[in-house]
Design an enzyme around this catalytic site. Structure first.
Site, PDB file in Angstrom:
ATOM      1  CB  CYS A 115      -1.001   0.113   1.144  1.00 42.38           C
ATOM      2  SG  CYS A 115      -2.394   1.218   1.034  1.00 42.38           S
ATOM      3  CG  ASP A 148      -4.319  -0.309   9.583  1.00 39.38           C
ATOM      4  OD1 ASP A 148      -3.238  -0.523  10.489  1.00 39.38           O
ATOM      5  OD2 ASP A 148      -4.216   0.532   8.646  1.00 39.38           O
TER       6      ASP A 148
HETATM    7  O1  LIG Z   1      -0.947   5.090   4.515  1.00 40.53           O
HETATM    8  C1  LIG Z   1      -1.331   6.232   4.815  1.00 40.53           C
HETATM    9  O2  LIG Z   1      -0.530   7.375   4.687  1.00 40.53           O
HETATM   10  C2  LIG Z   1      -2.932   6.445   4.650  1.00 40.53           C
HETATM   11  C3  LIG Z   1      -3.332   7.468   5.260  1.00 40.53           C
HETATM   12  C4  LIG Z   1      -4.607   7.508   5.502  1.00 40.53           C
HETATM   13  C5  LIG Z   1      -5.522   6.566   5.414  1.00 40.53           C
HETATM   14  C6  LIG Z   1      -4.942   5.188   5.299  1.00 40.53           C
HETATM   15  C7  LIG Z   1      -3.627   5.092   5.013  1.00 40.53           C
HETATM   16  N1  LIG Z   1      -3.165   3.853   4.656  1.00 40.53           N
HETATM   17  C8  LIG Z   1      -4.035   2.678   4.472  1.00 40.53           C
HETATM   18  C9  LIG Z   1      -3.189   1.421   4.610  1.00 40.53           C
HETATM   19  O3  LIG Z   1      -3.738   0.545   3.901  1.00 40.53           O
HETATM   20  C10 LIG Z   1      -1.876   0.971   5.051  1.00 40.53           C
HETATM   21  O4  LIG Z   1      -1.331   0.281   4.375  1.00 40.53           O
HETATM   22  C11 LIG Z   1      -2.181   0.440   6.398  1.00 40.53           C
HETATM   23  O5  LIG Z   1      -2.790   1.316   7.420  1.00 40.53           O
HETATM   24  C12 LIG Z   1      -0.876  -0.167   7.138  1.00 40.53           C
HETATM   25  O6  LIG Z   1       0.038   0.613   7.340  1.00 40.53           O
HETATM   26  P1  LIG Z   1       1.322   0.305   8.100  1.00 40.53           P
HETATM   27  O7  LIG Z   1       1.113   0.105   9.416  1.00 40.53           O
HETATM   28  O8  LIG Z   1       2.145   1.466   7.730  1.00 40.53           O
HETATM   29  O9  LIG Z   1       1.876  -0.925   7.448  1.00 40.53           O
END
Ligand SMILES: O=C(O)c1ccccc1NCC(=O)[C@H](O)[C@H](O)COP(=O)(O)O
Length: 239
Positions: free
Chosen positions: A27, A148
């Protein structure tokens, strides 16, 4: 006009595959070189943070179109939205996306309305902090839920809460190439999602992206190799 690269039928089949294999979503792509690595490692889903300038991963709609045009047609494009008007989400769902991910405070009324407007799968992200969040996940009208710890924050949630989840889910929050195998072993999610864990200095890191997909595929391979074992509908292994 519908310019989508993936048929709705194919997307439904993907969701219906269950947890026999672990689907991996990478993502937060925002540069051409990110897409080139995605096209090399072929995850099951590729996510874009749409119209959300407070994220360093944000893309506007023109940029989204450019990046999706570059994306291998075998990789579904997931648009991640935070409390956007239904009109914007449904327009992009009709023209460029293969799946919608709702990552704000959208509830069931929003999802039911969106369902009337779009035929691609809808994923609802739930930040899991309490058993009440688990209840919301179970009751969500979305096609699949993503559990999440935040929103691209790199933070995990309390995984002990997962035991209350009664439907297929994508596990997200603080996953990286090192810990994703353990998460698959413990919870057999439909899918896993990684963003911060495949970055270095807030840029997608090709080495970590390759390692992330290899870790998921490798763990699935090991599970398949468990002789005489079968996985039940939630993916748990029985000898
Ligand atoms: O990634 C972002 O900046 C974000 C901003 C606002 C809403 C959602 C967002 N990300 C969504 C996702 O699906 C991420 O991949 C998920 O939260 C996991 O993130 P991480 O903990 O950094 O792997």
């Amino acid at each position: 006009m519908n310019n989508r690269r993936m048929s709705t039928v194919r997307m439904r089949e993907l969701l219906d595959e269950g947890s026999e294999r672990t689907h991996v979503k990478l993502c937060g792509m925002f540069r051409e070189q990110d897409i080139d690595v995605v096209n090399e490692v072929l995850p099951d889903l590729c996510g874009f943070i749409v119209d959300y300038p407070s994220s360093h991963r944000h893309v506007d709609r023109d940029r989204l179109q450019q990046l999706v045009d570059r994306l291998d047609p075998r990789v579904p494009a997931v648009g991640v939205f935070v409390d956007e008007p239904l009109g914007l989400v449904s327009e992009l769902a009709d023209t460029v996306l293969d799946m919608v991910q709702l990552h704000g405070n959208e509830g069931n009324p929003y999802i039911v309305f969106l369902r009337e407007l779009v035929d691609i799968p809808i994923c609802q992200a739930i930040r899991v902090r309490t058993p009440d969040d688990v209840r919301r996940a179970n009751e969500s009208k979305a096609d699949i839920v993503l559990l999440d710890g935040g929103a691209g924050s790199g933070k995990a949630f309390d995984w002990s809460l997962i035991q209350g989840v009664e439907r297929p889910f994508i596990l997200a929050g603080g996953l990286d190439p090192q810990n994703v195998g353990e998460a698959i072993d413990r919870f057999h999610p439909w899918g896993v999602d990684m963003s911060s864990g495949i970055e270095t200095d807030r840029l997608k890191d090709p080495g970590k992206m390759r390692a992330a997909v290899a870790a998921v595929r490798g763990r699935d391979e090991q599970l398949r190799d468990l002789s005489g074992s079968v996985r039940d509908s939630r993916g748990a292994v029985h000898s």
